[in-house]
Design a protein around this motif. Structure first.
Motif, PDB file in Angstrom:
ATOM      1  N   ALA A 217     -61.796 105.440 -53.096  1.00  7.57           N
ATOM      2  CA  ALA A 217     -61.675 104.991 -51.706  1.00  7.57           C
ATOM      3  C   ALA A 217     -63.047 104.793 -51.072  1.00  7.57           C
TER       4      ALA A 217
ATOM      5  N   HIS B  65     -64.898 101.699 -51.751  1.00  7.48           N
ATOM      6  CA  HIS B  65     -64.397 100.528 -51.026  1.00  7.48           C
ATOM      7  C   HIS B  65     -64.610 100.668 -49.516  1.00  7.48           C
TER       8      HIS B  65
ATOM      9  N   VAL C 109     -64.214 103.315 -47.462  1.00  4.75           N
ATOM     10  CA  VAL C 109     -63.377 104.230 -46.686  1.00  4.75           C
ATOM     11  C   VAL C 109     -64.084 105.578 -46.590  1.00  4.75           C
TER      12      VAL C 109
ATOM     13  N   SER D 185     -51.518 100.063 -48.650  1.00  4.21           N
ATOM     14  CA  SER D 185     -52.611  99.996 -47.684  1.00  4.21           C
ATOM     15  C   SER D 185     -53.236  98.605 -47.700  1.00  4.21           C
TER      16      SER D 185
ATOM     17  N   LEU E  34     -57.979  98.631 -48.210  1.00  2.00           N
ATOM     18  CA  LEU E  34     -58.717  98.567 -49.467  1.00  2.00           C
ATOM     19  C   LEU E  34     -57.751  98.057 -50.526  1.00  2.00           C
TER      20      LEU E  34
ATOM     21  N   HIS F 184     -55.590 101.563 -59.564  1.00  2.00           N
ATOM     22  CA  HIS F 184     -56.927 101.796 -60.065  1.00  2.00           C
ATOM     23  C   HIS F 184     -56.840 102.816 -61.200  1.00  2.00           C
TER      24      HIS F 184
END
Length: 288
Positions: free
Chosen positions: A15, A18, A20, A83, A86, A91
């Motif tokens: 996260a 990206h 976050v 979400s 992102l 992943h």
């Protein structure tokens, strides 16, 4: 099986890569999967833990789930969406699989009524009929239990394992119940979240191509509400002769997952044994 702390660290790392910022991750659930609220961001990371033991490609399971839920969300169906802050995933890093979902505030104490559950499932099935992608026919019911049985070899008594395998082997011929379409796969009230926007369906990891009777059996067997009333609200007959085969398959599926969870989480051994003993007493799945 990956530890909670290691899984959380992977999810937070992805996260943050990206953009976050995660200041205080909070574990929302740690059972078959790990769910982590990446506070203060309105994002929930989901990591297969126990379920990864029983699935050869957990990333494919999450990819299928994301495809189905993205379609439903764009169609306006009441679902918790992936979400959009992102890439939702899946992943894969160091053997850990992660997907990201919108955090939705909800009331965990809200009691879904049979009417809400039945009508909600009818509406969901209507929306899912248009899903254009390819889904495995009863994959979580026929293919995944075969892998779970392999994991249980040597972990339960040989005669018990033989009974479980015999029950699984007889499912394919019995599971017939009308036209096939995309279904939720785990359609019980625990996967309906009471939010300010209304009830939202969640947790589609077992979505598959199947007769709607599978989801109806899931709803009929729940202990959270009157399943018979819920099926009547759906517009179905709770005494439909096609349903007993799905109920038996659901009971077997649930028992196998409980036993495998005990392999990954030893503190769940008593719960796994209780589930097994209940199944041995009544493999029909009628009793709950």
């Amino acid at each position: 099986m990956i530890s909670t702390s290691a899984a959380a660290a992977v999810a937070v790392s992805i996260a943050e890569e990206h953009g976050v910022r995660v200041r205080r991750p909070v574990v929302l659930q740690d059972s078959f999967n790990l769910r982590i609220h990446l506070r203060p961001a309105p994002i929930v990371a989901r990591v297969p833990t126990v379920t990864a033991l029983g699935r050869a490609r957990p990333d494919e399971v999450l990819r299928r789930e994301l495809e189905v839920v993205s379609y439903l969300h764009k169609s306006g169906a009441p679902v918790v969406p992936p979400s959009d802050l992102l890439p939702a995933g899946p992943h894969v890093r160091d053997g850990v699989v992660v997907s990201f979902w919108a955090y939705v505030a909800h009331d965990p104490d809200y009691r879904v009524t049979p009417e809400e559950a039945g009508r909600g499932l009818a509406g969901l099935h209507e929306a899912m009929r248009g899903f254009p992608g390819r889904l495995l026919y009863l994959g979580p019911v026929l293919e995944e239990p075969a892998r779970l049985l392999e994991l249980l070899d040597g972990e339960v008594e040989a005669d018990v394992l033989a009974r479980l395998r015999e029950a699984h082997a007889g499912l394919a011929a019995r599971l017939e119940g009308g036209p096939v379409q995309a279904v939720h796969g785990d359609a019980h009230p625990g996967n309906l979240l009471a939010t300010p926007a209304g009830l939202l369906w969640n947790d589609f990891e077992e979505c598959m191509a199947a007769p709607v009777g599978w989801d109806l059996a899931c709803l009929l067997r729940t202990t959270r509400l009157d399943g018979r009333a819920a099926l009547r609200a759906y517009g179905a007959d709770p005494d439909d002769p096609c349903l007993p085969a799905f109920m038996a398959a659901r009971a077997l599926q649930g028992t196998l997952w409980m036993l495998v969870r005990a392999l990954g989480i030893p503190s769940e051994a008593a719960a796994g044994r209780a589930a097994l003993e209940a199944w041995l007493r009544d493999p029909s799945g009628v009793r709950r």
